[in-house]
Motif scaffolding. Structure first.
Motif, short mmCIF file in Angstrom:
data_model
loop_
_atom_site.label_atom_id
_atom_site.label_comp_id
_atom_site.label_asym_id
_atom_site.label_seq_id
_atom_site.Cartn_x
_atom_site.Cartn_y
_atom_site.Cartn_z
N ILE A 157 7.15 46.89 33.28
CA ILE A 157 5.71 47.10 33.29
C ILE A 157 5.34 48.11 32.21
CG2 ILE A 157 3.71 47.70 34.71
CD1 ILE A 157 5.67 47.38 37.17
N ALA A 158 4.40 47.72 31.33
CA ALA A 158 3.87 48.64 30.32
C ALA A 158 2.79 49.48 30.97
CB ALA A 158 3.31 47.85 29.14
N ARG A 159 2.96 50.79 30.93
CA ARG A 159 2.02 51.70 31.57
C ARG A 159 1.28 52.55 30.55
NH1 ARG A 159 2.92 52.90 36.89
NH2 ARG A 159 0.76 53.61 36.70
N ARG A 160 0.06 52.87 30.90
CA ARG A 160 -0.75 53.77 30.10
C ARG A 160 -1.22 54.92 31.01
NH1 ARG A 160 -1.02 49.48 27.30
NH2 ARG A 160 -1.89 49.11 25.27
N THR A 161 -1.35 56.09 30.43
CA THR A 161 -1.82 57.23 31.23
C THR A 161 -3.25 56.99 31.72
OG1 THR A 161 -2.51 58.39 29.21
CG2 THR A 161 -0.31 58.91 30.09
N SER A 162 -3.94 56.03 31.14
CA SER A 162 -5.31 55.71 31.55
C SER A 162 -5.38 54.54 32.54
CB SER A 162 -6.15 55.36 30.31
OG SER A 162 -5.60 54.24 29.64
N ASP A 163 -4.24 53.94 32.93
CA ASP A 163 -4.32 52.79 33.83
C ASP A 163 -4.69 53.24 35.25
OD1 ASP A 163 -1.90 53.04 35.51
OD2 ASP A 163 -0.74 52.20 33.85
#
Length: 139
Positions: A98-104
């Motif tokens: 899973i590609a995660r972003r601090t804004s997700d």
């Protein structure tokens, strides 16, 4: 390397888009546009845990995890990758990437159960799949 007795678990079939096969694993996209989320499912009947694969298959799985993870990170420019083999609801061995972003929506928690799945835009998901297939040598 595929076994004719192998089939994809019905829950995984329902929740994913099949994008192709690597030497050991089927590559799937989770139907949730909140996160770029892939699954690798080794095509081995009765594999529940990574230790159910022999050592050669385990090494192949790690190679495939690395290849797909690298491609996903390059395509999404994500902040973090989450890689996990849980299988609490679906016993068939499968690895989440899973590609995660601090804004997700779920950051910094795990993604499960935070938001109801969001349908993909058809064009966006096809562009993502095409880019991914090129990067992981599926076409």
């Amino acid at each position: 390397m595929s076994d004719p007795a192998w089939s994809l678990h019905s829950r995984l079939k329902e929740d994913t888009i099949d994008i192709g096969d690597l030497p050991l694993s089927k590559v799937l996209v989770i139907k949730d546009a909140h996160y770029p989320w892939l699954l690798l499912v080794p095509r081995r009947p009765d594999a529940v845990e990574i230790i159910d694969l022999d050592e050669v298959q385990q090494a192949q799985l790690m190679t495939e995890i690395s290849r797909v993870s690298r491609a996903l990170k390059e395509i999404t420019k994500c902040d973090k990758l989450n890689v996990a083999a849980l299988g609490n609801l679906v016993p068939q061995l499968h690895v989440h990437i899973i590609a995660r972003r601090t804004s997700d929506a779920a950051w910094p928690r795990p993604v499960w159960g935070v938001m109801p799945p969001l349908a993909h835009d058809a064009n966006e998901v096809q562009n993502f799949i095409s880019a991914l297939r090129r990067k992981i040598w599926l076409g």
